[in-house]
Enzyme design. Structure first.
Site, PDB file in Angstrom:
ATOM      1  N   TRP A 101       0.840  -1.215   0.000  1.00 44.48           N
ATOM      2  CA  TRP A 101       0.000   0.000   0.000  1.00 44.48           C
ATOM      3  C   TRP A 101       0.864   1.250   0.000  1.00 44.48           C
ATOM      4  CZ3 TRP A 101      -3.901  -1.847  -1.989  1.00 44.48           C
ATOM      5  CH2 TRP A 101      -4.557  -2.992  -1.527  1.00 44.48           C
ATOM      6  N   ASP A 171      -1.192   6.659   6.479  1.00 44.33           N
ATOM      7  CA  ASP A 171      -2.307   5.771   6.151  1.00 44.33           C
ATOM      8  C   ASP A 171      -2.472   4.833   7.348  1.00 44.33           C
ATOM      9  OD1 ASP A 171      -3.954   3.713   5.281  1.00 44.33           O
ATOM     10  OD2 ASP A 171      -2.797   3.264   3.475  1.00 44.33           O
ATOM     11  N   LYS A 195     -11.625  -1.627   7.298  1.00 41.17           N
ATOM     12  CA  LYS A 195     -10.720  -2.511   8.023  1.00 41.17           C
ATOM     13  C   LYS A 195     -11.143  -2.574   9.488  1.00 41.17           C
ATOM     14  CE  LYS A 195      -8.609  -2.980   4.186  1.00 41.17           C
ATOM     15  NZ  LYS A 195      -7.426  -2.372   3.663  1.00 41.17           N
TER      16      LYS A 195
HETATM   17  C1  LIG Z   1      -6.865  -1.980   2.397  1.00 44.90           C
HETATM   18  C2  LIG Z   1      -5.835  -0.933   2.464  1.00 44.90           C
HETATM   19  C3  LIG Z   1      -5.690   0.030   1.458  1.00 44.90           C
HETATM   20  C4  LIG Z   1      -6.556   0.036   0.223  1.00 44.90           C
HETATM   21  O1  LIG Z   1      -7.848   0.412   0.553  1.00 44.90           O
HETATM   22  P1  LIG Z   1      -8.990   0.715  -0.524  1.00 44.90           P
HETATM   23  O2  LIG Z   1     -10.070   1.298   0.326  1.00 44.90           O
HETATM   24  O3  LIG Z   1      -9.355  -0.583  -1.147  1.00 44.90           O
HETATM   25  O4  LIG Z   1      -8.469   1.696  -1.507  1.00 44.90           O
HETATM   26  C5  LIG Z   1      -4.735   1.015   1.634  1.00 44.90           C
HETATM   27  N1  LIG Z   1      -3.955   1.053   2.723  1.00 44.90           N
HETATM   28  C6  LIG Z   1      -4.058   0.132   3.706  1.00 44.90           C
HETATM   29  C7  LIG Z   1      -3.155   0.220   4.898  1.00 44.90           C
HETATM   30  C8  LIG Z   1      -4.989  -0.883   3.612  1.00 44.90           C
HETATM   31  O5  LIG Z   1      -5.099  -1.799   4.586  1.00 44.90           O
END
Ligand SMILES: *Cc1c(COP(=O)(O)O)cnc(C)c1O
Length: 360
Positions: A101, A171, A195
């Site tokens: 990511w 993030d 998540k």
């Molecule tokens: C799942 C995830 C993403 C991607 O998320 P989307 O909502 O599908 O764009 C990005 N960063 C992290 C840390 C993730 O766990």
């Protein structure tokens, strides 16, 4: 009705209490005669839902007054672009690449300016967090970027990088609200809800106010400017109303549990049950360096792909679902977010013990 133990990395398990409440309110939200899915986002009823959600999130994270909370769409992926579009005033940014990511975010930022990778753990399949105490941070960097918890590889920053005074962007998709955090140490915190918070379709961004300006990269669409959403309290256009409503319920649930200190304790306890088992197992092995281990995502392997597949199949039949590791790494991964009860982890470990005995 039998509910499974869902170890999915996302979309992921939600608190049963929240789902039951939502079910009870499905046809008639608090005497409104409508479902939240059916009501105007400009209505008084919905205005209270979104305002309460924001306030509860502020309470949980102690968000300082000079930070805006935005409810956005487009997944974490759209933030990979919105961050450089809104923050790259000098067109320079430094990225710490600790997984897929972070790498995607880094690649996306390269479209908009001079994004550099200043540290990486790709040399060992992202199984650790690199030392970030003295990195070659660019004098002109608009920000330093991290993915704080690496969902796929199961690593987490235990200390934040030394950004040498530059703004930190994180993030936190897969560790959002898993423990307290000091918001004032960040310029931007964002995460997809699916998540550790709520349903897919909502992204929450917490942004220091001075960063929300009209000074964005030329051509940045209206919808991709933080200012558009900040000026309109996340109601510039139709927001993901139902998702925000569920997130709000999860915030109330977290407050009822005792807040993020309590969640941290609980999450540490849950993770320890699994890691302690992995550390003494003769069959299963964790894949992450001990001091980088995530409390939320726990990858492990047997070392034999056929045995991994057998384990996943038998676990699924026993009601432990979504234990397959990410397609890029294989093996297994147990995501044990806030809503995973401790019994779920205890029972999984008991099942792993039994599998180990049967396959010795
Ligand atoms: C799942 C995830 C993403 C991607 O998320 P989307 O909502 O599908 O764009 C990005 N960063 C992290 C840390 C993730 O766990």
């Amino acid at each position: 009705m039998a509910r499974v133990y869902n170890f999915s990395a996302g979309p992921a398990v939600l608190p049963e209490e929240v789902l039951k409440e939502a079910a009870a309110e499905m046809l008639d939200y608090q005497g409104s005669g409508q479902s939240v899915m059916e009501m105007s986002h400009r209505s008084k009823v919905f205005d209270k839902i979104i305002k309460d959600a924001e306030q509860d999130l502020r309470d949980l994270l102690n968000i300082p007054d000079n930070y805006k909370v935005l409810f956005l769409q487009g997944g974490a992926h759209l933030q990979f672009a919105m961050i450089p579009m809104n923050l790259m005033k000098n067109k320079v940014a430094d990225y710490i690449v600790t997984g897929q990511w972070a790498k995607r975010a880094f690649k996306e930022a390269q479209k908009f300016g001079d994004a550099k990778c200043i540290a990486s753990s790709e040399d060992k399949t992202f199984s650790y967090i690199p030392d970030c105490s003295d990195l070659p941070i660019d004098e002109n960097a608009d920000y330093v970027y991290i993915c704080e918890n690496n969902t796929i590889y199961g690593t987490k920053f235990k200390t934040l990088p030394n950004t040498k005074g530059k703004d930190l962007v994180a993030d936190v998709s897969s560790c959002f609200l898993s423990e307290p955090m000091d918001v004032s140490k960040y310029a931007v915190i964002y995460g997809g809800a699916q998540k550790n918070i709520g349903p897919a379709g909502v992204v929450i961004a917490i942004i220091r106010e001075d960063l929300i300006t009209e000074d964005v990269l030329p051509g940045t669409p209206t919808m991709l400017q933080y200012k558009t959403h900040a000026d309109n309290d996340s109601l510039y256009n139709t927001p993901p109303c139902y998702g925000i409503y569920i997130c709000g319920k999860v915030f109330k649930w977290l407050k009822k549990q005792g807040g993020l200190e309590v969640m941290k304790e609980r999450n540490e306890k849950k993770a320890a049950i699994l890691y302690d088992f992995l550390d003494q197992s003769k069959l299963f092995k964790g894949t992450v360096e001990k001091n980088s281990r995530s409390l939320m995502n726990v990858p492990f392997v047997t070392g034999d792909a056929d045995l991994d597949a057998k384990f996943i199949k038998e676990a699924t039949e026993a009601g432990f679902v979504n234990l397959k590791g990410h397609r890029s790494v294989g093996g297994m991964r147990a995501s044990i977010y806030n809503a995973m009860p401790i019994e779920g982890v205890e029972k999984l470990v008991a099942f792993m013990k039994k599998f180990e005995e049967e396959n010795a």
